[in-house]
Design a protein around this motif. Sequence first.
Motif, PDB file in Angstrom:
ATOM      1  N   TYR A  36       7.304  11.243   4.106  1.00 35.19           N
ATOM      2  CA  TYR A  36       6.406  10.163   3.696  1.00 35.19           C
ATOM      3  C   TYR A  36       5.896  10.403   2.278  1.00 35.19           C
ATOM      4  O   TYR A  36       5.828   9.475   1.473  1.00 35.19           O
ATOM      5  CB  TYR A  36       5.239  10.024   4.682  1.00 35.19           C
ATOM      6  N   LEU A  37       5.557  11.647   1.959  1.00 33.62           N
ATOM      7  CA  LEU A  37       5.126  11.972   0.599  1.00 33.62           C
ATOM      8  C   LEU A  37       6.246  11.688  -0.392  1.00 33.62           C
ATOM      9  O   LEU A  37       6.010  11.144  -1.472  1.00 33.62           O
ATOM     10  CB  LEU A  37       4.675  13.431   0.499  1.00 33.62           C
ATOM     11  N   SER A  38       7.454  12.011  -0.034  1.00 36.21           N
ATOM     12  CA  SER A  38       8.599  11.725  -0.891  1.00 36.21           C
ATOM     13  C   SER A  38       8.732  10.224  -1.146  1.00 36.21           C
ATOM     14  O   SER A  38       8.981   9.787  -2.275  1.00 36.21           O
ATOM     15  CB  SER A  38       9.883  12.269  -0.259  1.00 36.21           C
ATOM     16  N   GLU A  39       8.567   9.426  -0.091  1.00 35.23           N
ATOM     17  CA  GLU A  39       8.653   7.969  -0.240  1.00 35.23           C
ATOM     18  C   GLU A  39       7.529   7.427  -1.120  1.00 35.23           C
ATOM     19  O   GLU A  39       7.741   6.500  -1.905  1.00 35.23           O
ATOM     20  CB  GLU A  39       8.631   7.289   1.123  1.00 35.23           C
ATOM     21  N   ILE A  40       6.351   8.015  -1.019  1.00 37.43           N
ATOM     22  CA  ILE A  40       5.228   7.606  -1.870  1.00 37.43           C
ATOM     23  C   ILE A  40       5.557   7.922  -3.328  1.00 37.43           C
ATOM     24  O   ILE A  40       5.374   7.087  -4.211  1.00 37.43           O
ATOM     25  CB  ILE A  40       3.915   8.293  -1.432  1.00 37.43           C
ATOM     26  N   GLU A  41       6.044   9.127  -3.578  1.00 32.71           N
ATOM     27  CA  GLU A  41       6.386   9.520  -4.948  1.00 32.71           C
ATOM     28  C   GLU A  41       7.488   8.638  -5.542  1.00 32.71           C
ATOM     29  O   GLU A  41       7.502   8.403  -6.744  1.00 32.71           O
ATOM     30  CB  GLU A  41       6.822  10.985  -5.003  1.00 32.71           C
ATOM     31  N   ARG A  42       8.407   8.178  -4.722  1.00 28.79           N
ATOM     32  CA  ARG A  42       9.497   7.325  -5.210  1.00 28.79           C
ATOM     33  C   ARG A  42       9.102   5.849  -5.273  1.00 28.79           C
ATOM     34  O   ARG A  42       9.903   5.011  -5.659  1.00 28.79           O
ATOM     35  CB  ARG A  42      10.740   7.493  -4.334  1.00 28.79           C
ATOM     36  N   GLY A  43       7.862   5.544  -4.885  1.00 27.47           N
ATOM     37  CA  GLY A  43       7.379   4.174  -4.950  1.00 27.47           C
ATOM     38  C   GLY A  43       7.918   3.288  -3.855  1.00 27.47           C
ATOM     39  O   GLY A  43       7.874   2.065  -3.952  1.00 27.47           O
ATOM     40  N   GLN A  44       8.393   3.886  -2.771  1.00 28.93           N
ATOM     41  CA  GLN A  44       8.936   3.109  -1.663  1.00 28.93           C
ATOM     42  C   GLN A  44       7.878   2.770  -0.616  1.00 28.93           C
ATOM     43  O   GLN A  44       8.057   1.852   0.167  1.00 28.93           O
ATOM     44  CB  GLN A  44      10.095   3.863  -1.012  1.00 28.93           C
ATOM     45  N   LYS A  45       6.799   3.531  -0.585  1.00 25.12           N
ATOM     46  CA  LYS A  45       5.702   3.293   0.362  1.00 25.12           C
ATOM     47  C   LYS A  45       4.390   3.228  -0.395  1.00 25.12           C
ATOM     48  O   LYS A  45       4.204   3.916  -1.395  1.00 25.12           O
ATOM     49  CB  LYS A  45       5.592   4.417   1.411  1.00 25.12           C
ATOM     50  N   GLU A  46       3.480   2.400   0.107  1.00 26.21           N
ATOM     51  CA  GLU A  46       2.139   2.318  -0.458  1.00 26.21           C
ATOM     52  C   GLU A  46       1.215   3.151   0.404  1.00 26.21           C
ATOM     53  O   GLU A  46       1.104   2.921   1.607  1.00 26.21           O
ATOM     54  CB  GLU A  46       1.666   0.870  -0.508  1.00 26.21           C
ATOM     55  N   ALA A  47       0.542   4.093  -0.223  1.00 31.15           N
ATOM     56  CA  ALA A  47      -0.364   4.971   0.511  1.00 31.15           C
ATOM     57  C   ALA A  47      -1.753   4.339   0.593  1.00 31.15           C
ATOM     58  O   ALA A  47      -2.186   3.649  -0.327  1.00 31.15           O
ATOM     59  CB  ALA A  47      -0.461   6.318  -0.194  1.00 31.15           C
ATOM     60  N   SER A  48      -2.444   4.582   1.694  1.00 29.59           N
ATOM     61  CA  SER A  48      -3.822   4.118   1.834  1.00 29.59           C
ATOM     62  C   SER A  48      -4.706   4.919   0.880  1.00 29.59           C
ATOM     63  O   SER A  48      -4.316   5.984   0.373  1.00 29.59           O
ATOM     64  CB  SER A  48      -4.302   4.325   3.270  1.00 29.59           C
ATOM     65  N   SER A  49      -5.914   4.421   0.656  1.00 32.25           N
ATOM     66  CA  SER A  49      -6.839   5.134  -0.221  1.00 32.25           C
ATOM     67  C   SER A  49      -7.179   6.510   0.352  1.00 32.25           C
ATOM     68  O   SER A  49      -7.336   7.479  -0.389  1.00 32.25           O
ATOM     69  CB  SER A  49      -8.101   4.312  -0.463  1.00 32.25           C
ATOM     70  N   GLU A  50      -7.280   6.614   1.668  1.00 32.66           N
ATOM     71  CA  GLU A  50      -7.568   7.897   2.291  1.00 32.66           C
ATOM     72  C   GLU A  50      -6.439   8.892   2.071  1.00 32.66           C
ATOM     73  O   GLU A  50      -6.667  10.069   1.766  1.00 32.66           O
ATOM     74  CB  GLU A  50      -7.810   7.740   3.807  1.00 32.66           C
ATOM     75  N   LEU A  51      -5.214   8.408   2.205  1.00 30.34           N
ATOM     76  CA  LEU A  51      -4.062   9.282   2.011  1.00 30.34           C
ATOM     77  C   LEU A  51      -3.929   9.682   0.541  1.00 30.34           C
ATOM     78  O   LEU A  51      -3.646  10.843   0.237  1.00 30.34           O
ATOM     79  CB  LEU A  51      -2.777   8.596   2.493  1.00 30.34           C
ATOM     80  N   LEU A  52      -4.159   8.746  -0.367  1.00 36.70           N
ATOM     81  CA  LEU A  52      -4.125   9.081  -1.798  1.00 36.70           C
ATOM     82  C   LEU A  52      -5.170  10.149  -2.124  1.00 36.70           C
ATOM     83  O   LEU A  52      -4.892  11.083  -2.879  1.00 36.70           O
ATOM     84  CB  LEU A  52      -4.381   7.840  -2.655  1.00 36.70           C
TER      85      LEU A  52
END
Length: 130
Positions: A36-52
């Motif tokens: 999931y972190l990888s997908e966030i870094e690649r811009g494929q997933k939007e992280a919630s404010s809590e996760l960010l």
Amino acid sequence: MVLLRRVIGDALRARRQGQHRTLREVSTAANVSLGYLSEIERGQKEASSELLAAICDALGARLSEVLGEVSSTLSFAEEMEGVLVPVESGSATQAPARDKEISVSVRQDSPLKATLRTARKPKREVVYAA
């Protein structure tokens, strides 16, 4: 088109790589799956404010610092003619810069992926012969 999730992902990846840390180290510290972190870094997933916030904490950064970097990048992109308009898939576009010492290129790889690259051109040295 520059996507917010892509710019956020790029900022997070740059911080992680700048610290010479692996995805596994940061994902463990942030309590998020590596994939999931990888997908966030690649811009494929939007992280919630809590996760960010958790990822930023794992990177030793304040959320406001990362979002400030993201805001600066988006602001710069908005000033560049043609950067925030859709371009043909797989094509690269050169946008003129106000500062003649900076070159900017945008590559739209897919409808969800655009890469903004900036580079400072080397200054020319003027030598006068006597």
